[in-house]
Design a protein around this motif. Sequence first.
Motif, PDB file in Angstrom:
ATOM      1  N   GLN A   3       0.871  -1.174   0.000  1.00  0.00           N
ATOM      2  CA  GLN A   3       0.000   0.000   0.000  1.00  0.00           C
ATOM      3  C   GLN A   3       0.911   1.228   0.000  1.00  0.00           C
ATOM      4  O   GLN A   3       1.389   1.646   1.043  1.00  0.00           O
ATOM      5  N   LYS A   4       1.147   1.795  -1.164  1.00  0.00           N
ATOM      6  CA  LYS A   4       2.152   2.858  -1.285  1.00  0.00           C
ATOM      7  C   LYS A   4       1.488   4.194  -1.608  1.00  0.00           C
ATOM      8  O   LYS A   4       0.659   4.289  -2.510  1.00  0.00           O
ATOM      9  N   VAL A   5       1.894   5.227  -0.898  1.00  0.00           N
ATOM     10  CA  VAL A   5       1.371   6.565  -1.116  1.00  0.00           C
ATOM     11  C   VAL A   5       2.309   7.305  -2.073  1.00  0.00           C
ATOM     12  O   VAL A   5       3.513   7.021  -2.133  1.00  0.00           O
ATOM     13  N   HIS A   6       1.756   8.259  -2.820  1.00  0.00           N
ATOM     14  CA  HIS A   6       2.567   9.047  -3.754  1.00  0.00           C
ATOM     15  C   HIS A   6       3.546   9.914  -2.965  1.00  0.00           C
ATOM     16  O   HIS A   6       3.127  10.676  -2.081  1.00  0.00           O
ATOM     17  N   PRO A   7       4.855   9.837  -3.253  1.00  0.00           N
ATOM     18  CA  PRO A   7       5.840  10.578  -2.442  1.00  0.00           C
ATOM     19  C   PRO A   7       5.640  12.090  -2.444  1.00  0.00           C
ATOM     20  O   PRO A   7       5.956  12.747  -1.454  1.00  0.00           O
ATOM     21  N   ILE A   8       5.133  12.648  -3.540  1.00  0.00           N
ATOM     22  CA  ILE A   8       4.936  14.100  -3.595  1.00  0.00           C
ATOM     23  C   ILE A   8       3.621  14.487  -2.924  1.00  0.00           C
ATOM     24  O   ILE A   8       3.562  15.428  -2.131  1.00  0.00           O
ATOM     25  N   GLY A   9       2.543  13.749  -3.214  1.00  0.00           N
ATOM     26  CA  GLY A   9       1.262  14.028  -2.574  1.00  0.00           C
ATOM     27  C   GLY A   9       1.335  13.880  -1.061  1.00  0.00           C
ATOM     28  O   GLY A   9       0.653  14.606  -0.325  1.00  0.00           O
ATOM     29  N   PHE A  10       2.170  12.982  -0.576  1.00  0.00           N
ATOM     30  CA  PHE A  10       2.357  12.747   0.851  1.00  0.00           C
ATOM     31  C   PHE A  10       2.941  13.972   1.543  1.00  0.00           C
ATOM     32  O   PHE A  10       2.714  14.194   2.737  1.00  0.00           O
ATOM     33  N   ARG A  11       3.690  14.794   0.802  1.00  0.00           N
ATOM     34  CA  ARG A  11       4.410  15.932   1.385  1.00  0.00           C
ATOM     35  C   ARG A  11       3.816  17.287   1.006  1.00  0.00           C
ATOM     36  O   ARG A  11       4.389  18.317   1.358  1.00  0.00           O
ATOM     37  N   LEU A  12       2.711  17.304   0.280  1.00  0.00           N
ATOM     38  CA  LEU A  12       2.098  18.575  -0.105  1.00  0.00           C
ATOM     39  C   LEU A  12       1.676  19.366   1.122  1.00  0.00           C
ATOM     40  O   LEU A  12       1.067  18.827   2.048  1.00  0.00           O
ATOM     41  N   GLY A  13       2.017  20.648   1.098  1.00  0.00           N
ATOM     42  CA  GLY A  13       1.677  21.506   2.225  1.00  0.00           C
ATOM     43  C   GLY A  13       2.655  21.431   3.366  1.00  0.00           C
ATOM     44  O   GLY A  13       2.527  22.177   4.337  1.00  0.00           O
ATOM     45  N   ILE A  14       3.657  20.543   3.268  1.00  0.00           N
ATOM     46  CA  ILE A  14       4.657  20.403   4.339  1.00  0.00           C
ATOM     47  C   ILE A  14       6.015  20.894   3.829  1.00  0.00           C
ATOM     48  O   ILE A  14       6.547  21.876   4.320  1.00  0.00           O
TER      49      ILE A  14
END
Length: 227
Positions: A3-14
Amino acid sequence: MGQKVHPIGFRLGINRNWNSRWFSARAYREYLKQDVNIRKHITNKLKNSGISRIDIERSSGSMTVTIHTSKPGLVIGRGGAASEELRVEIRRKFIRDPKLQLKLSIQEITRPEVDANIVVQNVIEQLEKRMPFRRVLKTTIESVKRAGAEGVKVMVAGRLNGAEIARTEYLTWGKLPLQTIRANIDYSRGVARTIYGAIGVKVWIYKGEVFAKEQGNTEEEPLGTVL
């Protein structure tokens, strides 16, 4: 099963910002479609210009399209003719409001070797020239390593070297802390169209950790704006 999250979407806003920076309660669907079409048009027109990303900002009465590229000379053209032609095309094809002020800004990426989008484009170009995929992976890893990245992973999937059975192969080097939110990880993917079929390409590049005081720093230089 992963179950892998998108590396860029995971960090948006941070430690990452959005590529489209605007909000509209009434025309949200129209603006979103406009952004997608503008990006698609610019990417197809400037296919070999090392386009990393396209930022779109809107405010009342104005719209700014910023192209981040490793080859700004190809985008700007002689005396700014190419960028002006592109700006006129975008206005004619995608913008209905005649009063809207459209600005086109070009920014140079000074270290394209650690930009995931540009690395993916280079890998795709080599695979489409029928170069052996293992050599492509090794040379890509080496160039990213020499450029100062702290970790990199390059993955290809499909009928590699014309094999009858598709498979996935990858090479990694260094650290890749995907679950560390403050880690500055650039990610991109693309497709190489070969005579044997499509080969998927994915690239992760780890550039170190980002803290609050460093987030305002940028390695890109503005080269000018076409009004």
